[in-house]
Motif scaffolding. Sequence first.
Motif, PDB file in Angstrom:
ATOM      1  N   GLU A   1       5.823   4.230  -6.509  1.00  0.00           N
ATOM      2  CA  GLU A   1       5.592   3.002  -5.748  1.00  0.00           C
ATOM      3  C   GLU A   1       4.792   2.012  -6.575  1.00  0.00           C
ATOM      4  O   GLU A   1       3.936   2.395  -7.362  1.00  0.00           O
ATOM      5  CB  GLU A   1       4.810   3.315  -4.472  1.00  0.00           C
ATOM      6  CG  GLU A   1       5.579   4.147  -3.481  1.00  0.00           C
ATOM      7  CD  GLU A   1       4.729   4.460  -2.261  1.00  0.00           C
ATOM      8  OE1 GLU A   1       3.489   4.387  -2.335  1.00  0.00           O
ATOM      9  OE2 GLU A   1       5.319   4.792  -1.231  1.00  0.00           O
TER      10      GLU A   1
ATOM     11  N   ASP B   1       7.291  -0.744  -2.751  1.00  0.00           N
ATOM     12  CA  ASP B   1       6.029  -1.379  -2.421  1.00  0.00           C
ATOM     13  C   ASP B   1       5.198  -0.366  -1.661  1.00  0.00           C
ATOM     14  O   ASP B   1       5.708   0.281  -0.746  1.00  0.00           O
ATOM     15  CB  ASP B   1       6.319  -2.607  -1.551  1.00  0.00           C
ATOM     16  CG  ASP B   1       5.097  -3.457  -1.307  1.00  0.00           C
ATOM     17  OD1 ASP B   1       4.162  -2.952  -0.645  1.00  0.00           O
ATOM     18  OD2 ASP B   1       5.089  -4.593  -1.757  1.00  0.00           O
TER      19      ASP B   1
ATOM     20  N   ILE C   1       0.805  -5.190  -2.444  1.00  0.00           N
ATOM     21  CA  ILE C   1       1.979  -5.703  -1.745  1.00  0.00           C
ATOM     22  C   ILE C   1       2.748  -6.611  -2.702  1.00  0.00           C
ATOM     23  O   ILE C   1       2.162  -7.454  -3.374  1.00  0.00           O
ATOM     24  CB  ILE C   1       1.606  -6.425  -0.430  1.00  0.00           C
ATOM     25  CG1 ILE C   1       2.850  -6.784   0.361  1.00  0.00           C
ATOM     26  CG2 ILE C   1       0.721  -7.623  -0.689  1.00  0.00           C
ATOM     27  CD1 ILE C   1       2.576  -7.190   1.806  1.00  0.00           C
ATOM     28  N   SER C   2       4.032  -6.407  -2.780  1.00  0.00           N
ATOM     29  CA  SER C   2       4.841  -7.192  -3.708  1.00  0.00           C
ATOM     30  C   SER C   2       5.047  -8.603  -3.165  1.00  0.00           C
ATOM     31  O   SER C   2       4.998  -8.820  -1.954  1.00  0.00           O
ATOM     32  CB  SER C   2       6.196  -6.521  -3.917  1.00  0.00           C
ATOM     33  OG  SER C   2       6.964  -6.611  -2.734  1.00  0.00           O
TER      34      SER C   2
END
Length: 165
Positions: free
Chosen positions: A145, A94, A149-150
Amino acid sequence: MQPVFEGRRCVIADDVRSSREVLNRWLQEFGLVTSCESDGLAAWESIQEDDCDLLITDIEMPGMSGLELLNNMRSGENPRYQNMPAIVVTSLLDEQVADVVQDFGGTTLVLKPLNKTVLHEVVGCVLSQRPVEPVYMSLQSDIQEASGISPSLRYLVERARANDC
């Protein structure tokens, strides 16, 4: 390798047994006395039971996450916990994970897969109070990456903040 930090105590918190065992072996080679826990709550209890010099924690764990563990340490009134170095290890990809770890009081982030040489370098810097980078990657890592945001990280952040006393 000559033990460098003989007798210093480290709590390892990771729900994956193989990760705990590898970390345990590598840190004992470094001279550290280790305590291995499978979740954040057990790690928090271990930290409070005995003096501890270092925490190494995963982020994603059942029960209390690594972020919740960091939150407990940093928000408490005991300066020993507030100032204890905390190395966060994760396979969570992330782009914001390093910022989140820093926001919760992590000393540095080491991305999995773990590398013995990298881990020894980071632990050596942290315990010698030398500066560390915000993120360390395995020497063989070519990981890209994820952008944004995951959902996993967002959930863990929200859960840790909701449990803030």
